[in-house]
Design a protein around this motif. Structure first.
Motif, mmCIF file in Angstrom:
data_model
loop_
_atom_site.group_PDB
_atom_site.id
_atom_site.type_symbol
_atom_site.label_atom_id
_atom_site.label_comp_id
_atom_site.label_asym_id
_atom_site.label_seq_id
_atom_site.Cartn_x
_atom_site.Cartn_y
_atom_site.Cartn_z
ATOM 1 N N UNK A 115 0.882 -1.178 0.103
ATOM 2 C CA UNK A 115 -0.075 -0.014 0.065
ATOM 3 C C UNK A 115 1.009 1.340 -0.146
ATOM 4 N N UNK A 116 0.277 2.235 -0.839
ATOM 5 C CA UNK A 116 1.022 3.448 -0.858
ATOM 6 C C UNK A 116 0.075 4.637 -0.688
ATOM 7 N N UNK A 117 0.466 5.461 0.043
ATOM 8 C CA UNK A 117 -0.493 6.691 0.111
ATOM 9 C C UNK A 117 0.144 7.891 -0.340
ATOM 10 N N UNK A 118 -0.698 8.670 -1.483
ATOM 11 C CA UNK A 118 -0.373 9.740 -1.904
ATOM 12 C C UNK A 118 -1.013 10.935 -1.375
ATOM 13 N N UNK A 133 -3.405 1.758 -3.993
ATOM 14 C CA UNK A 133 -2.821 3.178 -3.682
ATOM 15 C C UNK A 133 -4.181 3.945 -3.355
ATOM 16 N N UNK A 134 -3.759 4.591 -2.105
ATOM 17 C CA UNK A 134 -4.664 5.454 -1.385
ATOM 18 C C UNK A 134 -4.379 6.970 -1.947
ATOM 19 N N UNK A 135 -5.319 7.560 -2.426
ATOM 20 C CA UNK A 135 -4.875 9.258 -2.671
ATOM 21 C C UNK A 135 -5.763 10.056 -1.895
ATOM 22 N N UNK A 136 -4.802 10.970 -1.115
ATOM 23 C CA UNK A 136 -5.395 11.969 -0.090
ATOM 24 C C UNK A 136 -5.163 13.228 -0.977
#
Length: 271
Positions: free
Chosen positions: A64-67, A87-90
């Motif tokens: 998991x990556x958060x951008x 991928x989680x986008x914030x």
């Protein structure tokens, strides 16, 4: 006539309120990354070439990556999407959150990021077409969230297990007006990263303001020395810090940065 948000009169919380009110994700993309503009070509050539080199090296990968980004900047994750399962986008505002959801669902009026996907595919040796690249990241983009960097958990009320990679793109420095605030916010975001995880940051060097539409916002002015200290002080080991001097003469009236700084570090301890 432009409306200037005065730094000395504006707290991080009131800046967030102004961004919520005025930030338009489509206008942001059109201002800075319009297809064919010199500014866009400069940005994707310098930054994306570095990102492609980093991710293709195999040093940064995981589940998991958060951008985290100011705007609906999912395109920064194009070089990363093959190396993470999720991928989680914030992003920073409700408008940008809506734009991300439109893009994820491939709606007719969604943001057009195909020119960036084309560039990434070309530089990667055309492993996929740009349509396949966008389909891949849409399938891996499980969540789009709104963040607030001044909160201990910036994505509250959502609580997630610590992730493998944090990718910060034009994020903290537009929400905090002091270096102390920057360090505090970086520590907050870092709580989401597991020990041994990767931190990647794209930061504008020596920027004092940025604009979209009629509004001129303050931007925390940062340099390489400060960025190094801020990151190492909270328990990171810096692997790379690349400074890419600005080449494009366009848009000095909307953003006065002198260079891009791309940092890659590993989290050694909880700061």
């Amino acid at each position: 006539m432009e409306n200037t948000v005065q730094e000395q009169e504006t707290s991080s919380s009131s800046l967030q309120e102004l961004l919520d009110k005025y930030l338009d994700g489509k206008l942001l993309l059109e201002t800075y990354l319009r297809k064919g503009s010199g500014f866009c070509n400069d940005t994707i050539d310098q930054i994306f070439s570095c990102l492609i080199k980093l991710f293709s090296s195999g040093r940064v990968k995981g589940n998991t990556m958060i951008q985290f980004s100011l705007g609906p900047y999912i395109y920064y994750s194009f070089p990363a999407c093959a190396y993470f399962k999720e991928i989680i986008v914030a992003t920073s505002t409700n408008n940008c959150l809506e734009e991300l959801e439109k893009w994820r669902k491939n709606e007719a009026d969604a943001l057009d990021m195909s020119h960036i996907a084309e560039f990434v595919c070309e530089r990667e040796g055309n492993r996929e077409t740009w349509m396949e690249k966008q389909s891949m990241i849409r399938s891996k983009m499980k969540k789009a969230l709104k963040y607030n960097v001044i909160k201990h958990n910036p994505i509250a009320p959502i609580v997630l297990p610590q992730v493998d990679c944090l990718f910060l793109t034009h994020c903290i420095e537009v929400h905090t007006l002091t270096k102390e605030g920057f360090c505090s916010a970086l520590k907050n975001i870092s709580s989401l990263l597991k020990p041994g995880g990767a931190l990647i940051m794209i930061v504008l060097k020596e920027t004092t303001f940025y604009m979209f539409g009629k509004f001129k916002f303050p931007h925390l002015c940062l340099d390489e020395g400060f960025l190094r200290k801020a990151v190492t002080d909270i328990g990171y080991c810096i692997e790379e810090l690349t400074v890419l001097p600005r080449k494009c003469e366009e848009l000095f009236d909307v953003n006065d940065y002198t260079a891009f700084m791309m940092l890659y570090a590993r989290k050694e301890t909880e700061g």
